[in-house]
Write an enzyme that holds these catalytic residues in place. Structure first.
Site, mmCIF file in Angstrom:
data_model
loop_
_atom_site.group_PDB
_atom_site.id
_atom_site.type_symbol
_atom_site.label_atom_id
_atom_site.label_comp_id
_atom_site.label_asym_id
_atom_site.label_seq_id
_atom_site.Cartn_x
_atom_site.Cartn_y
_atom_site.Cartn_z
ATOM 1 N N HIS A 162 38.447 45.199 41.719
ATOM 2 C CA HIS A 162 37.882 44.883 40.410
ATOM 3 C C HIS A 162 36.521 45.551 40.292
ATOM 4 O O HIS A 162 35.813 45.734 41.271
ATOM 5 C CB HIS A 162 37.698 43.371 40.252
ATOM 6 C CG HIS A 162 38.969 42.612 40.091
ATOM 7 N ND1 HIS A 162 39.794 42.754 38.999
ATOM 8 C CD2 HIS A 162 39.545 41.676 40.886
ATOM 9 C CE1 HIS A 162 40.820 41.937 39.119
ATOM 10 N NE2 HIS A 162 40.704 41.278 40.265
ATOM 11 N N CYS A 165 44.429 45.102 40.591
ATOM 12 C CA CYS A 165 44.761 43.802 41.182
ATOM 13 C C CYS A 165 46.182 43.372 40.792
ATOM 14 O O CYS A 165 47.145 43.977 41.231
ATOM 15 C CB CYS A 165 43.716 42.753 40.790
ATOM 16 S SG CYS A 165 43.753 41.274 41.840
#
Length: 493
Positions: free
Chosen positions: A441, A343
């Site tokens: 994630h 991310c």
């Protein structure tokens, strides 16, 4: 009949409330009770994307309520954590209501402008859960005895009131002063909330229980509140809720599973400690892999490790500036082992961050990335929040892995390739050589990705992996065994 609510409140932060709540959820679920977790207001940058309670897409909740929903064997929804505050540095937080990001604000502004709306949001979420479950296990936040906040303590005082909850007070003996903390907490509670306290659970005890008995007797005589259980010291392995368990910015700490593995058969993964780090729970599955050690290191520390993982960050732009100034960019460019950016860490690995003034706190329109991947990230006010499943076509430090992986995305900005790069996740992400970036994630919660990365790290380090260990007991079941030390009959459970 409306659900009964048990509020697991604490004498302080990090006393074991999340573990006790998860343990209660699994204990009750195992016995056929329809149970659900709840936390009215959470402050955490460790979040998960889950289904919104109204059925309209996905929203964010704190990781502990996601874990507790898994423990309760119910699908996680935004009702389990209807108010989430995500700190972003410089005294500001992002407010998330019913899973949707509302705006950024300073702490005082939240109480002046948003608190009443937040309370209403939390109460309605609890009402919906109470209408469809038999028991609600609510988790408090910090200490229930913060007298400066008792008129606006949503996670503790207000939850106890609007949920008509019985309160189980949790106190940590390891930090010392457990009897004083119990007594002081009970003395400082509003009278109506004090009357709701049905018992105390003491956590993290080591040693001879008989030596504790005189203190238990005295505290019960003095307060009239029974000590319902003394829980032994144990870490079931549940993901951490917030940054309390992380080393302070500028310090280092190593976690991992050596488990009798010889030093020459272990590997170390460096995780630079961003000032605004988020979703650091992404690396915990690696730390539970036999022979793998995860070392959180300061931004200005040499990357003396076998691999590097860059976690997410609540503010990529400001942490990118901090990383560059600390010398991390130069370290990354010189590093010769596998690197994975997750991310915000993926964004930071790229060439540059465009529209940086949308995401950062400064005025700069463009901020340099580390230049390890030929990628440009462009920020916009829109935020992506979704749970995803993707086909992994292994490449880079995940070479050889193939299959479906699941996880979630929570980010601002989109990344565009500036050169011909592998796209390992159904067109998402980027890989070049031993470097990989992705918005996914929860990547390492997938065994195929975790094993592929561990193999790549060992191969790069030129070391042989230790033999795999048999499956360990579920962390949810370990938490349930812990709370079985509590007199649950006295709680009416």
């Amino acid at each position: 009949m409306e659900a009964r609510t048990i509020l697991v409140a604490g004498t302080a932060s990090h006393v074991g409330k999340s573990t006790v709540a998860a343990g209660l959820c699994r204990y009750l679920a195992e016995r056929g009770v329809d149970v659900a977790p709840f936390k009215a207001q959470n402050m955490s940058n460790n979040a998960r994307a889950v289904a919104r309670a109204n059925g309209d897409g996905f929203g964010e909740i704190g990781v502990s309520q996601y874990v507790q929903a898994n423990a309760a064997r119910v699908p996680a929804t935004t009702d389990h954590n209807p108010v989430l505050l995500k700190p972003r540095g410089d005294g500001e937080s992002q407010l998330v209501l019913d899973g949707e990001a509302i705006e950024h604000f300073a702490a005082g502004e939240y109480y002046e402008r948003h608190w009443e709306r937040a309370r209403e949001t939390a109460e309605k979420a609890h009402e919906r859960l109470a209408a469809t479950h038999d028991v609600i296990v609510a988790e408090g936040a910090g200490s229930i005895a913060e007298i400066n906040l008792h008129d606006r303590d949503l996670a503790n005082v207000e939850t106890a009131r609007f949920a008509d909850a019985d309160v189980l007070l949790v106190a940590d003996i390891e930090r010392g002063g457990v009897f004083a903390s119990i007594l002081g907490t009970l003395e400082l509670l509003p009278e109506d909330v004090r009357d709701r306290v049905v018992g105390v659970a003491i956590t993290k005890f080591r040693g001879d229980r008989s030596l504790l008995e005189p203190g238990l007797d005295r505290i019960e005589q003095r307060t009239g509140v029974p000590v319902l259980g003394v829980l032994p010291y144990d870490d079931p392995g549940l993901p951490e809720e917030d940054s309390v368990s992380l080393p302070a910015v500028g310090s280092a700490e190593t976690i991992g599973d050596d488990d009798g593995v010889a030093p020459d058969r272990t590997v170390t993964i460096a995780v630079p400690r961003f000032p605004r780090a988020s979703n650091v729970t992404d690396v915990e599955p690696l730390a539970r892999t036999r022979g793998v050690r995860v070392r959180f290191v300061p931004l200005d520390a040499p990357l003396d490790a076998d691999a590097v993982v860059l976690t997410g960050t609540k503010n990529t732009v400001d942490d990118a500036i901090a990383a560059r100034e600390a010398g991390l960019y130069a370290e990354l460019r010189a590093f010769e082992g596998p690197i994975v950016g997750l991310c915000g860490g993926y964004q930071l690995l790229g060439e540059r961050l465009a529209n940086a003034n949308v995401e950062g706190t400064g005025d700069a329109e463009t901020v340099d990335g580390a230049g390890v991947l030929p990628v440009e990230t462009r920020f916009s006010p829109e935020k992506t929040v979704e749970a995803v499943k993707r086909d992994l076509d292994g490449c880079g430090p995940l070479s050889g892995a193939s299959g479906t992986v699941s996880g979630y995305e929570i980010h601002m900005g989109d990344s565009e390739h500036l050169a011909d790069l592998d796209r390992p996740f159904d067109g998402e992400g980027a890989a070049a050589g031993d470097v990989l970036g992705t918005y996914l994630h929860g990547l390492f919660e997938n065994r195929i990705a975790r094993e592929a990365f561990a193999e790549a790290v060992y191969a790069s380090a030129g070391r042989a992996r230790p033999e795999a260990r048999g499956d360990r007991e579920s962390p949810y079941d370990r938490a349930a065994k812990l709370v079985a030390e509590i007199d649950l009959d006295a709680l009416g459970l």
